[in-house]
Design a protein around this motif. Structure first.
Motif, PDB file in Angstrom:
ATOM      1  N   THR A   1      72.010  12.496  20.276  1.00  0.00           N
ATOM      2  CA  THR A   1      70.625  12.970  20.328  1.00  0.00           C
ATOM      3  C   THR A   1      70.079  13.068  18.909  1.00  0.00           C
ATOM      4  O   THR A   1      70.713  13.674  18.038  1.00  0.00           O
ATOM      5  CB  THR A   1      70.551  14.355  20.996  1.00  0.00           C
TER       6      THR A   1
ATOM      7  N   ASN B   1      66.378  13.321  16.286  1.00  0.00           N
ATOM      8  CA  ASN B   1      64.961  13.246  15.957  1.00  0.00           C
ATOM      9  C   ASN B   1      64.797  12.087  14.984  1.00  0.00           C
ATOM     10  O   ASN B   1      65.592  11.954  14.038  1.00  0.00           O
ATOM     11  CB  ASN B   1      64.477  14.546  15.317  1.00  0.00           C
TER      12      ASN B   1
ATOM     13  N   LYS C   1      69.511   9.317  22.790  1.00  0.00           N
ATOM     14  CA  LYS C   1      68.251   9.964  23.135  1.00  0.00           C
ATOM     15  C   LYS C   1      67.538  10.267  21.821  1.00  0.00           C
ATOM     16  O   LYS C   1      68.046  11.029  21.000  1.00  0.00           O
ATOM     17  CB  LYS C   1      68.493  11.263  23.900  1.00  0.00           C
TER      18      LYS C   1
ATOM     19  N   THR D   1      63.919  11.373  19.813  1.00  0.00           N
ATOM     20  CA  THR D   1      62.607  12.017  19.936  1.00  0.00           C
ATOM     21  C   THR D   1      61.747  11.602  18.747  1.00  0.00           C
ATOM     22  O   THR D   1      62.112  11.842  17.601  1.00  0.00           O
ATOM     23  CB  THR D   1      62.743  13.547  19.970  1.00  0.00           C
TER      24      THR D   1
ATOM     25  N   ASP E   1      57.189  13.743  19.221  1.00  0.00           N
ATOM     26  CA  ASP E   1      57.260  14.656  20.368  1.00  0.00           C
ATOM     27  C   ASP E   1      57.513  13.943  21.697  1.00  0.00           C
ATOM     28  O   ASP E   1      57.359  14.545  22.766  1.00  0.00           O
ATOM     29  CB  ASP E   1      55.970  15.500  20.481  1.00  0.00           C
ATOM     30  N   LYS E   2      57.855  12.668  21.665  1.00  0.00           N
ATOM     31  CA  LYS E   2      58.170  11.946  22.891  1.00  0.00           C
ATOM     32  C   LYS E   2      59.628  11.501  22.838  1.00  0.00           C
ATOM     33  O   LYS E   2      60.073  10.952  21.830  1.00  0.00           O
ATOM     34  CB  LYS E   2      57.259  10.728  23.056  1.00  0.00           C
ATOM     35  N   SER E   3      60.339  11.725  23.954  1.00  0.00           N
ATOM     36  CA  SER E   3      61.754  11.378  24.006  1.00  0.00           C
ATOM     37  C   SER E   3      61.968  10.131  24.857  1.00  0.00           C
ATOM     38  O   SER E   3      61.244   9.893  25.833  1.00  0.00           O
ATOM     39  CB  SER E   3      62.572  12.538  24.580  1.00  0.00           C
TER      40      SER E   3
END
Length: 327
Positions: free
Chosen positions: A20, A22, A74, A76, A79-81
């Motif tokens: 995961t 950002n 995953k 991001t 603000d969209k994943s």
């Protein structure tokens, strides 16, 4: 492109199952994203959809670097994943200086792959990138002040590209800069004395060869410049010369090896180095003549005092070769 600025905009990713991150897409580089995981590690994501396919790269883990292929992540962004598949290059040190170094070297990798590279070019570039970090497990081959003074000479020169081009590929080479008939050897002294150690071969080069000795005083200082700062200044001066940038980074990593983390933070007084820099001809320096070295005796080293010698004005030298003109 400034990956450090992009990385600093990212907040730590939330901990979750799987990979995961950002992430931010690197401008004008749709295949690349700079990202951060839940531990704050900088990560480079390479889209496998348009880049690396097949098994020509292997997953591996080095001291500070980990590469994993075809990983569903995953990410991001804004603000969209979403879930996407990437080649994931993770830098695992939490040392800020080393993280910045990783991001700067990553910029060079991205520039190398920015012009529609072939699959093989991608593999070759990533393998070269990995090799740089593999040397972080090796024993250092030179002292930090020895490397600092060589970088200082490059950074302070009229043409850093020329000096970088003729810089030794291996720290163990006899001369620091070598264009064939012109050579430069850099010597430093922290006692503010122009007394330096030479090998017999350095002061007895082949006939027709010119050797200049760059003598520099050096002092550690908290407000001085670090190796990292000199490298950044040199990189700015040579701009987009990717080949020389790669050479610069490769030599630094191979030279400092497993001491890089500590060494790149050490600072030396730039003004003392600049004010003390003098050049001397090897012909003027006292030495042990080769005829006085017995047969079967080798690797003769000695100290020679340059204090009373007259330095050379290299900018006034008449030379047709480019190495000395690049000083």
């Amino acid at each position: 492109m400034n990956l450090i600025e992009l990385y600093d905009k990212l907040e730590f990713a939330e901990e979750g199952s799987g990979k995961t991150f950002n992430a931010i897409q690197i401008p004008e580089q749709p295949n690349f994203r700079v990202a951060v995981n839940n531990e704050g590690n900088p990560v480079l994501l390479l889209s496998v959809a348009n880049a690396v396919k097949g098994n020509t790269l292997k997953n591996f883990r080095l001291k500070y670097l980990q590469l994993e292929q075809n990983v569903e992540c995953k990410i991001t962004e804004n603000d969209k994943s979403s879930y996407q598949t990437f080649t994931v290059i993770t830098f695992t040190s939490d040392d800020r200086n080393l993280q910045e170094y990783f991001l700067r070297i990553s910029e060079t990798l991205i520039k190398t792959l920015s012009n529609k590279p072939t699959q093989q070019q991608i593999v070759d570039s990533i393998n070269k990138f990995v090799e740089v970090f593999r040397s972080l497990a090796d024993t250092p081959t030179n002292t930090v002040h020895g490397l600092w003074t060589e970088l200082f000479l490059i950074e302070n020169s009229s043409n850093p590209k020329i000096l970088l081009n003729y810089w030794h590929n291996l720290p163990e080479e006899r001369f620091d800069f070598n264009s064939g008939l012109e050579k430069i050897e850099v010597k430093s002294n922290s006692n503010f004395e122009r007394i330096h150690t030479f090998s017999a071969e350095q002061l007895s080069p082949p006939i027709g060869t010119q050797v200049l000795v760059a003598s520099i005083f050096i002092r550690q200082h908290n407000n001085g410049q670090s190796i990292q700062q000199l490298v950044q200044s040199i990189t700015n001066k040579i701009k987009d010369d990717i080949e020389l940038t790669e050479k610069l980074n490769n030599i630094i990593f191979r030279t400092l090896g497993n001491s890089l983390e500590q060494s790149i933070k050490i600072k030396f007084d730039y003004n003392i180095a600049k004010d003390s820099l003098r050049f001397f001809s090897q012909q003027d320096i006292s030495k042990i003549e080769e005829v006085h070295i017995p047969d079967k005796v080798s690797e003769v080293r000695f100290k020679s005092d340059l204090t009373d010698l007259t330095p050379i004005d290299v900018r006034a030298m008449k030379t047709t070769s480019e190495l000395f003109r690049g000083i």
